[in-house]
Design an enzyme around this catalytic site. Structure first.
Site, PDB file in Angstrom:
ATOM      1  N   GLU A 170       0.834  -1.211   0.000  1.00  0.00           N
ATOM      2  CA  GLU A 170       0.000   0.000   0.000  1.00  0.00           C
ATOM      3  C   GLU A 170       0.865   1.255   0.000  1.00  0.00           C
ATOM      4  O   GLU A 170       0.894   2.024   0.954  1.00  0.00           O
ATOM      5  CB  GLU A 170      -0.971  -0.025   1.188  1.00  0.00           C
ATOM      6  CG  GLU A 170      -1.959  -1.177   1.090  1.00  0.00           C
ATOM      7  CD  GLU A 170      -3.037  -1.156   2.157  1.00  0.00           C
ATOM      8  OE1 GLU A 170      -4.182  -1.553   1.875  1.00  0.00           O
ATOM      9  OE2 GLU A 170      -2.734  -0.739   3.308  1.00  0.00           O
ATOM     10  N   GLU A 277      -6.005  -7.270  -1.845  1.00  0.00           N
ATOM     11  CA  GLU A 277      -6.592  -7.218  -0.500  1.00  0.00           C
ATOM     12  C   GLU A 277      -8.040  -6.760  -0.608  1.00  0.00           C
ATOM     13  O   GLU A 277      -8.339  -5.783  -1.294  1.00  0.00           O
ATOM     14  CB  GLU A 277      -5.855  -6.229   0.424  1.00  0.00           C
ATOM     15  CG  GLU A 277      -4.481  -6.651   0.859  1.00  0.00           C
ATOM     16  CD  GLU A 277      -3.915  -5.709   1.923  1.00  0.00           C
ATOM     17  OE1 GLU A 277      -4.715  -5.090   2.662  1.00  0.00           O
ATOM     18  OE2 GLU A 277      -2.688  -5.593   2.006  1.00  0.00           O
TER      19      GLU A 277
END
Length: 434
Positions: A170, A277
């Protein structure tokens, strides 16, 4: 000339058959769609005595349960020098190698997620490992290369070559702050390329992913990957996180934005895309199931088969153990029906996960209230589960060393999934009951 014409006709016939096959069975000609789970907590859950149970309450290996739900790939995060905290530590090179080998031996594909930190790296945290804190930028580049290479080389030495590697987790804001912040693209690009180069040095077949949060935010993704392109960043796949819960909306409000962004990334940069995710509240089972199915459909709909798959983050991480609310596990140690979304067929409503010769059902459709099953080349115990299209388990029976079986389904009507589990493998079919 006659021999030439015969050869030409044969080649033409084969080509025509191939084109028909591709047209009518497109999903057979593409790589297996990724249906995955990040299971970084699993080793510690087991170490602390947590027990896993299938839908019938039988204690089983968690990996086997996940496979029975359609999971074909797993993801492991790796920290540099982690603590022993049960939820925010572990995931060392040694521990990841142990889990990756175990998963690989069960036929699961492996993704490695490099955090380049001693603990979580995410939009709010991209801290350097303690051992790297005082290193110069040049040393940090070596650190990224060496750490990446060492982990992957260790895995390859024990017989595990990951299918995918994430360089950072991320990282819209960058990594290894402040040196690798995305406010300094010259530095960030060099770090990302060091990770890429180390990965390819171990095995050129490993696909490198760059992973951003906020998968429905197209402007963020365009900004990041435009900069990546302008700074010659090397990568193979664009990875996205998609969490309606953290976006504080229901998935119905931004699922189309996710689809638009994935399509745009694939077209704009010519890259494959993947949702690496996602997750929903464990106690809102139907909503989480519906969200998962919708995400799978959006990824699968990316043109030219550039949508590779979907991974659920810590489905087994039940809240009483982890404190995390977005798992797919109940307080009784069983998976919730939301996980049945991974049994969803990308074209017909149920995923045929394994060898179609593993078992057969007849008649089709079922019209006299009896479903007949033929166990083709299967020995030992077979667990047969019947699941409705909302993911609810409606019937389950066990058969031992039988070649045929009959199940009373007179109380059922509609479209159902028949899932057969035998010796760790899962075989799944769709049936229609009139």
């Amino acid at each position: 000339m006659t021999l030439f014409l015969k050869s030409f006709r044969s080649i033409a016939a084969i080509s025509l058959l191939f084109l028909i096959f591709v047209f009518f069975f497109p999903d057979i000609t593409r790589a297996q769609f990724v249906k995955g789970a990040d299971i970084g907590w699993l080793q510690q859950m087991e170490a602390t005595g947590y027990k896993f149970y299938d839908s019938t309450g039988v204690q089983k290996d968690c990996l086997g349960i996940l496979k029975s739900k359609g999971i074909n790939s797993v993801r492991f995060r790796v920290f540099v020098n982690p603590s022993n905290d049960k939820t925010s530590g572990h995931c060392s090179k040694k521990e990841v190698a142990q889990m990756a080998l175990r998963a690989s031996n069960m036929g699961l594909r492996v993704m490695i997620d490099f955090h380049y930190s001693d603990t979580w790296a995410d939009p709010g945290h991209q801290a350097k490992p303690a051992a790297w804190v005082n290193h110069t930028f040049t040393q940090l580049l070596s650190d990224v290369y060496n750490h990446t290479y060492e982990v992957l080389d260790t895995l390859k030495s024990i017989g595990v070559t990951p299918a995918w590697v994430q360089i950072g987790n991320e990282i819209a804001g960058g990594m290894l702050w402040p040196d690798g912040s995305s406010s300094n693209w010259t530095n960030l690009a060099q770090m990302l390329n060091k990770g890429y180069d180390a990965t390819k040095a171990v095995d050129n077949s490993i696909n490198v992913i760059i992973h951003l949060e906020g998968g429905s935010n197209n402007s963020k993704f365009r900004w990041f990957f435009d900069n990546a392109k302008n700074n010659n960043v090397k990568y193979d796949i664009i990875g996205a996180s998609y969490y309606p819960y953290w976006d504080e909306v229901d998935y119905t409000e931004n699922i189309d934005a996710l689809g638009y962004n994935l399509n745009d990334m694939a077209a704009r940069y010519g890259k494959d895309v993947m949702v690496v995710e996602t997750g929903g509240l464990y106690n809102q089972v139907q909503n989480t199931y519906n969200m998962l199915v919708a995400v799978i459909q959006k990824v699968n709909a990316v043109p030219d088969h550039k949508g590779l798959g979907v991974m659920y983050w810590e489905p087994e991480g039940e809240e009483s153990w982890s404190g995390y609310s977005l798992s797919c596990w109940s307080t009784g140690g069983k998976p919730t029906a939301a996980l049945n979304a991974f049994l969803f067929d990308l074209s017909m409503g149920v995923n045929i996960i394994s060898d179609i010769n593993g078992f057969s059902t007849y008649p089709s459709p079922v019209s006299e209230g009896i479903l007949n099953i033929r166990f083709n080349n299967l020995a030992g115990t077979s667990l047969v589960s019947i699941i409705d299209m909302n993911g609810k388990l409606v019937k389950e029976e066990t058969f031992n060393n039988q070649s045929n079986a009959a199940i009373d389904v007179r109380f059922l009507k509609g479209i159902f999934i028949v899932s057969l589990t035998n010796k760790g493998q899962n075989l799944t079919r769709k049936i229609i009951i009139n």
